[in-house]
Design an enzyme around this catalytic site. Structure first.
Site, PDB file in Angstrom:
ATOM      1  CB  SER A 137      -1.011  -0.067   1.356  1.00  0.00           C
ATOM      2  OG  SER A 137      -1.451   1.209   1.429  1.00  0.00           O
ATOM      3  CE1 TYR A 150      -3.869  -2.007   5.780  1.00  0.00           C
ATOM      4  CE2 TYR A 150      -3.132   0.150   5.025  1.00  0.00           C
ATOM      5  CZ  TYR A 150      -3.496  -0.997   4.783  1.00  0.00           C
ATOM      6  OH  TYR A 150      -3.866  -1.338   3.292  1.00  0.00           O
TER       7      TYR A 150
END
Length: 262
Positions: A137, A150
């Site tokens: 990501s 995350y």
């Protein structure tokens, strides 16, 4: 057909990027092993793809389950040529608000899942001189607010990619890391719905809000990310390994301190 005769294992294949990638790969001639923790969505994708797909429900952070998914795919289709390590997603809260269980889940869902998937697939990939696409990501390159687990684990996927590239490139295996920005998926829809509730706007308006400073002014589609996975899995990217590919509409090209002048 760029993947004619190839066999791919797609983790997180029930929805979103994983499902779109599985469909694109089959359209390009591949057979696919679909893995994920929810049997229902996997079965739906497999039903659409017919004999070219095998659904193997599995928690790919679990060694025994990941090993069985690889074994079942090789037994059914004869080899394994490509792995799309796409599963993950946990990791909300800032550091001081992240308890031990949240931290453990962040590591397990985003990092351990990818690590175990790659480790269990590597013997077959060495044999086929195959390719891995690690889906990280832009959170693997930058930090969003209150998502410490995350961000940390997505950054770690870049390091894992480079480590595999260095160790297994001499044995014929390629691995590259793909870092998408906002993508219209069921998981992103849930995040948009937080803005829908907070601001009294529609989901489309929420996507417009989170991409208002992105040069292309929109999120990606899952199919657009699947197309990049196809390129990284195909011979067209034969010289690429250890690379980090950003697909974010230009988000990380923006100089944030200059936004006030826009």
């Amino acid at each position: 057909m760029r993947l004619k005769g190839k066999v791919a294992l797609v983790a997180g294949a029930g929805t979103g990027i994983g499902a779109a990638t599985a469909r694109r790969f089959v359209a390009e001639g591949a057979s696919v092993v679909l893995t994920g923790r929810r049997p229902g969505p996997l079965a739906e994708v497999a039903a659409d793809l017919g004999e070219a797909a095998l659904a193997v429900p599995a928690d790919m952070a679990d060694t025994a389950q990941a090993r069985e998914a690889v074994r079942a795919g090789v037994e059914r289709f004869g080899s394994l040529d490509v792995v799309i390590a796409n599963a993950g997603g946990h990791g909300g809260n800032a550091v001081a608000d992240t308890d031990d269980e949240d931290w453990r889940l962040s590591i397990e869902s985003n990092l351990t899942t990818c690590f175990v998937t790659c480790r269990e697939a590597l013997p077959a990939l060495v044999e086929s001189k195959g390719a891995i696409v690690v889906v990280s990501s832009i959170a693997g390159l930058t930090a969003g607010p209150a998502v410490a687990g995350y961000v940390t684990t997505k950054h770690a996927l870049v390091g894992l990619t480079r480590s595999i590239a260095r160790d297994y490139g001499p044995r014929g295996v390629r691995v590259n890391c793909l870092c998408p920005g906002w993508v219209r998926t069921p998981m992103a829809d849930e995040q948009m719905d937080e803005l829908v509730e907070r601001d009294g706007i529609t989901r489309d308006e929420a996507y417009a809000l989170v991409t208002k400073d992105v040069p292309l002014r929109r999120p990606a589609t899952a199919e657009e990310i699947a197309a990049i996975c196809l390129f990284l899995a195909s011979p067209e990217s034969a010289i690429m390994t250890g690379s980090v590919i950003v697909a974010d509409g230009g988000a990380t090209a923006v100089d944030l301190p200059t936004l006030a002048f826009a």
